[in-house]
Motif scaffolding. Structure first.
Motif, PDB file in Angstrom:
ATOM      1  N   GLU A 108       0.856  -1.183   0.000  1.00  0.00           N
ATOM      2  CA  GLU A 108       0.000   0.000   0.000  1.00  0.00           C
ATOM      3  C   GLU A 108       0.894   1.236   0.000  1.00  0.00           C
ATOM      4  O   GLU A 108       1.914   1.250   0.694  1.00  0.00           O
ATOM      5  CB  GLU A 108      -0.885  -0.044   1.271  1.00  0.00           C
ATOM      6  N   ASP A 109       0.501   2.273  -0.747  1.00  0.00           N
ATOM      7  CA  ASP A 109       1.218   3.542  -0.691  1.00  0.00           C
ATOM      8  C   ASP A 109       2.738   3.287  -0.777  1.00  0.00           C
ATOM      9  O   ASP A 109       3.191   2.654  -1.708  1.00  0.00           O
ATOM     10  CB  ASP A 109       0.831   4.251   0.624  1.00  0.00           C
ATOM     11  N   ASP A 110       3.526   3.733   0.212  1.00  0.00           N
ATOM     12  CA  ASP A 110       4.972   3.490   0.188  1.00  0.00           C
ATOM     13  C   ASP A 110       5.400   2.480   1.247  1.00  0.00           C
ATOM     14  O   ASP A 110       6.509   2.524   1.748  1.00  0.00           O
ATOM     15  CB  ASP A 110       5.746   4.808   0.366  1.00  0.00           C
ATOM     16  N   PHE A 111       4.478   1.571   1.609  1.00  0.00           N
ATOM     17  CA  PHE A 111       4.838   0.566   2.616  1.00  0.00           C
ATOM     18  C   PHE A 111       4.297  -0.815   2.261  1.00  0.00           C
ATOM     19  O   PHE A 111       3.459  -0.971   1.377  1.00  0.00           O
ATOM     20  CB  PHE A 111       4.372   0.989   4.007  1.00  0.00           C
ATOM     21  N   VAL A 112       4.823  -1.808   2.968  1.00  0.00           N
ATOM     22  CA  VAL A 112       4.383  -3.186   2.791  1.00  0.00           C
ATOM     23  C   VAL A 112       4.144  -3.765   4.187  1.00  0.00           C
ATOM     24  O   VAL A 112       4.810  -3.375   5.158  1.00  0.00           O
ATOM     25  CB  VAL A 112       5.426  -4.008   1.974  1.00  0.00           C
ATOM     26  N   LEU A 113       3.143  -4.647   4.284  1.00  0.00           N
ATOM     27  CA  LEU A 113       2.812  -5.252   5.577  1.00  0.00           C
ATOM     28  C   LEU A 113       2.999  -6.758   5.487  1.00  0.00           C
ATOM     29  O   LEU A 113       2.535  -7.386   4.526  1.00  0.00           O
ATOM     30  CB  LEU A 113       1.348  -4.946   5.932  1.00  0.00           C
ATOM     31  N   PHE A 114       3.665  -7.337   6.481  1.00  0.00           N
ATOM     32  CA  PHE A 114       3.859  -8.790   6.529  1.00  0.00           C
ATOM     33  C   PHE A 114       3.899  -9.220   7.987  1.00  0.00           C
ATOM     34  O   PHE A 114       4.023  -8.387   8.883  1.00  0.00           O
ATOM     35  CB  PHE A 114       5.130  -9.201   5.772  1.00  0.00           C
ATOM     36  N   HIS A 115       3.811 -10.540   8.246  1.00  0.00           N
ATOM     37  CA  HIS A 115       3.688 -10.974   9.651  1.00  0.00           C
ATOM     38  C   HIS A 115       5.040 -11.142  10.353  1.00  0.00           C
ATOM     39  O   HIS A 115       5.322 -10.462  11.330  1.00  0.00           O
ATOM     40  CB  HIS A 115       2.871 -12.270   9.756  1.00  0.00           C
ATOM     41  N   GLY A 116       5.864 -12.065   9.893  1.00  0.00           N
ATOM     42  CA  GLY A 116       7.121 -12.357  10.584  1.00  0.00           C
ATOM     43  C   GLY A 116       8.303 -11.718   9.885  1.00  0.00           C
ATOM     44  O   GLY A 116       8.881 -10.741  10.356  1.00  0.00           O
ATOM     45  N   SER A 117       8.695 -12.314   8.753  1.00  0.00           N
ATOM     46  CA  SER A 117       9.725 -11.767   7.880  1.00  0.00           C
ATOM     47  C   SER A 117       9.163 -11.719   6.471  1.00  0.00           C
ATOM     48  O   SER A 117       8.198 -12.411   6.163  1.00  0.00           O
ATOM     49  CB  SER A 117      10.966 -12.672   7.869  1.00  0.00           C
ATOM     50  N   ILE A 147       8.798   1.632   3.915  1.00  0.00           N
ATOM     51  CA  ILE A 147       8.591   1.063   5.250  1.00  0.00           C
ATOM     52  C   ILE A 147       8.060  -0.363   5.155  1.00  0.00           C
ATOM     53  O   ILE A 147       7.153  -0.643   4.368  1.00  0.00           O
ATOM     54  CB  ILE A 147       7.579   1.901   6.066  1.00  0.00           C
ATOM     55  N   GLY A 148       8.599  -1.241   5.960  1.00  0.00           N
ATOM     56  CA  GLY A 148       8.055  -2.588   6.132  1.00  0.00           C
ATOM     57  C   GLY A 148       7.487  -2.702   7.536  1.00  0.00           C
ATOM     58  O   GLY A 148       8.222  -2.563   8.516  1.00  0.00           O
ATOM     59  N   PHE A 149       6.178  -2.915   7.636  1.00  0.00           N
ATOM     60  CA  PHE A 149       5.550  -3.123   8.946  1.00  0.00           C
ATOM     61  C   PHE A 149       5.468  -4.621   9.211  1.00  0.00           C
ATOM     62  O   PHE A 149       4.957  -5.367   8.377  1.00  0.00           O
ATOM     63  CB  PHE A 149       4.138  -2.532   8.970  1.00  0.00           C
ATOM     64  N   THR A 175      10.350  10.304  12.770  1.00  0.00           N
ATOM     65  CA  THR A 175      10.196  11.025  11.508  1.00  0.00           C
ATOM     66  C   THR A 175      10.788  10.180  10.385  1.00  0.00           C
ATOM     67  O   THR A 175      11.931   9.717  10.484  1.00  0.00           O
ATOM     68  CB  THR A 175      10.925  12.378  11.570  1.00  0.00           C
ATOM     69  N   ILE A 176       9.983   9.956   9.342  1.00  0.00           N
ATOM     70  CA  ILE A 176      10.415   9.126   8.212  1.00  0.00           C
ATOM     71  C   ILE A 176      11.198  10.002   7.229  1.00  0.00           C
ATOM     72  O   ILE A 176      10.651  10.941   6.656  1.00  0.00           O
ATOM     73  CB  ILE A 176       9.187   8.498   7.506  1.00  0.00           C
ATOM     74  N   GLY A 206       1.073   9.537   6.393  1.00  0.00           N
ATOM     75  CA  GLY A 206       1.762   9.559   5.106  1.00  0.00           C
ATOM     76  C   GLY A 206       2.109  10.956   4.615  1.00  0.00           C
ATOM     77  O   GLY A 206       3.043  11.117   3.831  1.00  0.00           O
ATOM     78  N   GLU A 207       1.355  11.969   5.052  1.00  0.00           N
ATOM     79  CA  GLU A 207       1.656  13.346   4.637  1.00  0.00           C
ATOM     80  C   GLU A 207       2.736  13.980   5.521  1.00  0.00           C
ATOM     81  O   GLU A 207       3.695  14.554   5.033  1.00  0.00           O
ATOM     82  CB  GLU A 207       0.399  14.221   4.691  1.00  0.00           C
TER      83      GLU A 207
END
Ligand code: ZN
Length: 244
Positions: A108-117, A147-149, A175-176, A206-207
């Motif tokens: 999504e947007d400039d990030f990715v979401l995953f659980h462990g690695s 960003i990786g969450f 701050t990103i 994101g802003e």
């Protein structure tokens, strides 16, 4: 856009409700969950339904996949495996189907979401090697998300990659910066393990390009009572008060 990121709810309805009450006051447009909606505590169906009803975008965690029978529990400790078997018996058909169909990753947007690695939902990001491997994989994804969450460790954490060095950001507000990439764990909603028993989550703006970490109190006693009444291992109730 302002996003809330939550993780590792683990069938703790009291903690989930407190977190969603907190999020309601933070002008959030979208809520993401990094998996493990179920496992350990006593309200799997209620938590799955709350996540569904709130329109939370959720990925599949290692407890979710085991609780719907997609994987075996051989590598789980006995308490966790017992809670998985308990959850398997209680999940409604509808909720099982919902969990079964969750994606393993969301971009999504400039990030990715995953659980462990990024390469494995069962692998923890704990060591320096895990961190560097995940930064390498993050930067290798199409469009190089900033960003990786991630969840899974139940430990709140923000790590920045500055050149070749990984630096831990200890502040509640990060701050990103455009020249850095980040790995961020919002901590756990339903079973924090960093010594602070309060439920944990974070907000990404994101802003403004900031990540803010939050902790909220919840009714731990009611959750503990339900765990014991359900006949789940008493250690699962005890650890909630200690945040371990
Ligand atoms: Zn978990």
């Amino acid at each position: 856009m302002r996003y809330a990121v939550i993780s590792d709810i683990h069938s703790n309805l009291e903690a989930l409700s407190a977190v969603l009450d907190g999020i309601a006051h933070l002008r959030i447009q979208r809520v993401f969950c990094l998996g493990d909606v179920v496992g350990y505590n006593a309200n799997p169906n209620e938590c799955v339904e709350r996540v569904r009803d709130e329109g939370i975008h959720c990925i599949m965690g290692n407890h979710d996949s085991r609780s719907v029978g997609l994987e075996e529990t051989d590598d789980f400790n006995p308490h966790a495996a017992e809670a998985v078997r308990w959850t398997q018996r209680r999940l409604s058909e509808e909720n099982r189907e919902l969990l079964k169909n969750l994606p393993r990753r969301i971009r999504e947007d400039d990030f990715v979401l995953f659980h462990g690695s990024l390469d494995d939902p069962d692998r923890y990001i704990l060591t320096r090697r895990d961190v560097m491997d995940n930064f390498r994989m993050l930067n290798g994804l199409p469009g190089s998300p900033r960003i990786g969450f991630f969840g899974h460790t139940h430990l709140r954490m923000a790590i920045a990659l500055v050149g070749e060095a990984a630096i831990i950001e200890n502040e509640d507000n990060v701050t990103i910066r455009a020249d850095r990439s980040y790995l961020v764990n919002p901590g756990s909603v339903g079973q924090p393990r960093d010594g602070d028993p309060r439920a944990s989550f974070c907000v990404y703006d994101g802003e403004e390009r900031t990540i803010a970490f939050y902790r909220v109190e919840y009714d731990i006693r009611t959750c503990q009572k339900k765990v014991l009444e359900a006949g789940l291992p008493s250690w699962l109730a005890e650890r909630l008060a200690a945040g371990r």
